[in-house]
Design a protein around this motif. Structure first.
Motif, PDB file in Angstrom:
ATOM      1  N   GLU A  48      -5.165  12.968 -22.823  1.00 23.88           N
ATOM      2  CA  GLU A  48      -4.183  12.767 -21.757  1.00 23.88           C
ATOM      3  C   GLU A  48      -2.811  12.421 -22.325  1.00 23.88           C
ATOM      4  N   LYS A  49      -2.570  12.837 -23.578  1.00 25.13           N
ATOM      5  CA  LYS A  49      -1.321  12.448 -24.232  1.00 25.13           C
ATOM      6  C   LYS A  49      -0.112  12.789 -23.368  1.00 25.13           C
ATOM      7  N   GLY A  50       0.758  11.813 -23.203  1.00 24.63           N
ATOM      8  CA  GLY A  50       1.962  12.060 -22.422  1.00 24.63           C
ATOM      9  C   GLY A  50       2.603  10.759 -21.990  1.00 24.63           C
ATOM     10  N   SER A  51       3.868  10.862 -21.652  1.00 24.36           N
ATOM     11  CA  SER A  51       4.631   9.695 -21.225  1.00 24.36           C
ATOM     12  C   SER A  51       4.125   9.186 -19.877  1.00 24.36           C
ATOM     13  N   THR A  52       4.117   7.856 -19.699  1.00 21.41           N
ATOM     14  CA  THR A  52       3.653   7.270 -18.431  1.00 21.41           C
ATOM     15  C   THR A  52       4.791   7.019 -17.437  1.00 21.41           C
ATOM     16  N   GLY A  53       6.024   7.010 -17.918  1.00 21.70           N
ATOM     17  CA  GLY A  53       7.138   6.650 -17.030  1.00 21.70           C
ATOM     18  C   GLY A  53       7.293   5.145 -16.860  1.00 21.70           C
ATOM     19  N   ARG A  54       6.437   4.367 -17.487  1.00 18.95           N
ATOM     20  CA  ARG A  54       6.596   2.916 -17.454  1.00 18.95           C
ATOM     21  C   ARG A  54       7.713   2.507 -18.387  1.00 18.95           C
ATOM     22  N   PRO A  55       8.477   1.444 -18.106  1.00 23.62           N
ATOM     23  CA  PRO A  55       8.372   0.545 -16.966  1.00 23.62           C
ATOM     24  C   PRO A  55       9.422   0.817 -15.872  1.00 23.62           C
ATOM     25  N   ALA A 106       0.840  -1.206   0.000  1.00 25.62           N
ATOM     26  CA  ALA A 106       0.000   0.000   0.000  1.00 25.62           C
ATOM     27  C   ALA A 106       0.873   1.252   0.000  1.00 25.62           C
ATOM     28  N   VAL A 107       1.968   1.210   0.749  1.00 24.70           N
ATOM     29  CA  VAL A 107       2.891   2.352   0.785  1.00 24.70           C
ATOM     30  C   VAL A 107       3.484   2.581  -0.607  1.00 24.70           C
ATOM     31  N   ARG A 108       3.925   1.510  -1.224  1.00 28.78           N
ATOM     32  CA  ARG A 108       4.525   1.606  -2.566  1.00 28.78           C
ATOM     33  C   ARG A 108       3.541   2.243  -3.550  1.00 28.78           C
ATOM     34  N   HIS A 109       2.292   1.741  -3.545  1.00 29.14           N
ATOM     35  CA  HIS A 109       1.327   2.267  -4.508  1.00 29.14           C
ATOM     36  C   HIS A 109       0.895   3.690  -4.174  1.00 29.14           C
ATOM     37  N   ALA A 110       0.815   4.001  -2.892  1.00 27.33           N
ATOM     38  CA  ALA A 110       0.449   5.375  -2.513  1.00 27.33           C
ATOM     39  C   ALA A 110       1.460   6.352  -3.101  1.00 27.33           C
ATOM     40  N   VAL A 111       2.740   6.026  -2.977  1.00 23.89           N
ATOM     41  CA  VAL A 111       3.787   6.917  -3.487  1.00 23.89           C
ATOM     42  C   VAL A 111       3.747   6.980  -5.014  1.00 23.89           C
ATOM     43  N   LEU A 112       3.713   5.803  -5.652  1.00 19.71           N
ATOM     44  CA  LEU A 112       3.765   5.784  -7.122  1.00 19.71           C
ATOM     45  C   LEU A 112       2.558   6.486  -7.734  1.00 19.71           C
ATOM     46  N   VAL A 113       1.376   6.214  -7.197  1.00 10.83           N
ATOM     47  CA  VAL A 113       0.155   6.794  -7.759  1.00 10.83           C
ATOM     48  C   VAL A 113       0.098   8.297  -7.490  1.00 10.83           C
ATOM     49  N   ALA A 114       0.427   8.704  -6.256  1.00  6.10           N
ATOM     50  CA  ALA A 114       0.356  10.129  -5.928  1.00  6.10           C
ATOM     51  C   ALA A 114       1.374  10.922  -6.743  1.00  6.10           C
ATOM     52  N   ARG A 115       2.573  10.381  -6.871  1.00  2.00           N
ATOM     53  CA  ARG A 115       3.597  11.102  -7.633  1.00  2.00           C
ATOM     54  C   ARG A 115       3.207  11.220  -9.105  1.00  2.00           C
ATOM     55  N   GLU A 116       2.558  10.198  -9.635  1.00  2.00           N
ATOM     56  CA  GLU A 116       2.112  10.289 -11.026  1.00  2.00           C
ATOM     57  C   GLU A 116       1.016  11.351 -11.158  1.00  2.00           C
TER      58      GLU A 116
END
Ligand code: BES
Ligand code: MN
Ligand code: ZN
Length: 497
Positions: free
Chosen positions: A475-482, A124-134
């Motif tokens: 929403e065109k733009g880079s996702t930062g994946r992978p 949950a911590v990992r996803h909170a950071v990744l999702v919020a930062r995105e």
């Protein structure tokens, strides 16, 4: 915006905004405590139907009496029975988007209630950071007038109400996710920069800047070096362009003892017109994203260095433009690759595999423990897997499984496709050892099969990120994946190696 982690009490937390999860009609643990202190206000709000049922819906309360917080943001987690990673990420995204529109400078999100039962707090911590930062990522460096003011929120504290102190594993998850988010931000920025700005030379400059900041070794090979090395395939792709090609070599040394490095290769086509096999005009602008593999390798290396990850990693980025012109490679041209194999270039738009095959041959000199290439390689992969999963190919099952697991853990998911010998027939050439295209059927597979011929001497995997590296439309733009996947995978690989 930065994320932190601490213990806190929902009743007394002094914060610009409390963020609390709600399952259907059931308040989460932290919300229940806050509700008790606020005299049942939050439960009434939910009972009256002011919080949408879908995961990610939010409702805001100002200065509730009985609480120290300036605001409370209730976030719907959806029905408990349906709760999984997808709903968790929707909820986190909804929360982050709502926070971005507030005047609050800091917020405190009670993260335990967002966790998926069998995946634990770290997840949950990992996803909170990744999702919020995105959600907080903005690309406005090329706009002279800032249309939307930047979000006010400077810190998002992930709070634990149940634990007496922050477990080391949760802190580690925060640090890893923060580094991955920094790496993804870098990859997004490079991806979003247009090809007139982000030329191969500029990409090399950006790589040098990253190397300086993170103390990586860096060397940039020029056209004459490529010629000396016999990289006929890479040189064939760059022929039509006025921009000189670059082969960027980065080195991160984090292993305690001498160890074989992990080699990450990123496709760095700064613009793909198709060359003489010119692409149609529609959406061709999106081919500025054709260096997303390169950007993700750079982002992952920066993240691993930031984390002082205990392994050695080599980053290889063949960078050039694919342009038509009087000097451009023609369909039917035959070139000799660094490996010695000859290739009949039947379609100059299948250029990714040409620059990668010489990088794969070059990778041999590092005596790699494993090689992973990342490339926006085929439109066919977008047809096969859409924008959800990246295509995975590997000549080693254990390596493939590690990548699959890293993708699942970061929700930067992949799906494995076959590399069966049966497909190699499609690459038959009457005039050279191999053709660079295999026709329409299984286009993502035949592209990977082409690469596999140059990756016989080590354990190798290939990620086709054509469908996942950027978004189209409004929403065109880079996702930062992978980047999140690469960081997780490398850390797991370091543990195992
Ligand atoms: N960069 C493209 C792949 C691509 C196309 C990614 C569309 C995302 C969206 C790649 O260089 C390419 O042009 N591939 C060709 C290969 C074909 C000629 C065999 C393709 O997919 O059409
Ligand atoms: Mn192409
Ligand atoms: Zn391309």
């Amino acid at each position: 915006m930065e994320c932190s982690i601490r213990t806190a009490a929902p009743e007394s937390a002094r914060t610009g905004c409390l963020v609390l999860g709600v399952h259907g009609a059931a308040l989460g643990e932290a919300a229940r405590r806050a509700d008790r202190a606020a005299g049942g206000l939050l439960a009434r709000l939910v009972a009256q139907g002011d919080l949408g049922a879908k995961a990610g819906a939010t409702a805001l309360v100002y200065r509730p009496a009985g609480l120290a917080a300036e605001r409370v943001l209730l976030v719907s987690l959806g029905e408990r029975a349906d709760y999984g990673v997808r709903a968790m990420r929707e909820a986190l995204r909804g929360a982050a988007q709502a926070l971005a529109g507030l005047g609050a400078r800091d917020a405190t999100l009670f993260v335990e209630d967002f966790a998926v039962a069998d995946r634990g707090l770290e997840d949950a911590v990992r996803h909170a950071v990744l999702v919020a930062r995105e959600a907080f990522y903005r690309f406005d460096e090329l706009k002279t007038e800032k249309k939307a003011p930047a979000p006010k929120l400077a810190t998002l504290a992930l709070a634990l109400a149940a634990a007496p102190r922050v477990p080391a594993s949760a802190r580690a998850a925060l640090e890893e996710a923060t580094a991955a988010a920094d790496g993804a931000d870098l990859a997004r920025r490079l991806g979003n920069l247009p090809a007139n700005i982000l030329t191969p030379a500029r990409l090399a400059e950006e790589a040098r800047r990253v190397a300086r900041r993170h103390r990586l070794g860096v060397r940039v090979l020029e056209r004459r070096h490529m010629a000396r090395l016999g990289m006929g395939a890479l040189l064939a792709v760059t022929r039509g362009s006025h921009q000189p090609p670059k082969l960027i070599v980065l080195r991160y040394r984090g292993a305690a003892r001498r160890a074989k490095p992990l080699v990450l290769i990123g496709k760095g086509i700064t613009f793909d017109t198709g060359g003489i096999s010119l692409k149609p005009a529609a959406d061709m602008d999106e081919m500025k994203f054709d260096m997303s593999g390169a950007a993700s390798v750079l982002g992952a290396l920066a993240a691993l260095a930031q984390l002082r990850a205990p392994l050695d990693v080599v980053g290889l980025i063949p960078a050039c433009e694919n342009m038509p012109g009087g000097a451009a490679t023609r369909p039917g041209d035959v070139v000799k690759t660094m490996s010695g194999q000859t290739v009949e270039i039947l379609n100059t738009d299948a250029e990714g595999r040409l620059i990668l095959c010489d990088a794969l041959a070059y990778a041999e000199r590092f005596a790699p423990a494993a090689v992973l290439d990342v490339a926006t390689l085929t439109g066919a992969c977008v047809i096969a897997l859409g924008h959800v999963a990246s295509g995975l190919f590997a000549n080693d099952d254990r390596l493939a499984e590690m990548i699959e697991r890293a993708g699942e853990e970061t929700w930067d998911r992949v799906w494995r496709l076959p590399l069966w010998e049966d497909y190699q027939e499609q690459l038959r050439s009457n005039f050279a050892d191999v053709a660079n295209v295999g026709g329409r059927p299984a286009g993502a597979v035949t592209a990977a099969c082409f690469l596999s011929r140059f990756a016989k001497k080590y354990r190798w995997a290939h990620l086709d990120i054509a469908g996942t590296a950027w978004r189209s439309g409004r929403e065109k733009g880079s996702t930062g994946r992978p980047v999140p996947l690469l960081v997780r995978f490398a850390l797991r690989y370091a543990e195992r190696a």
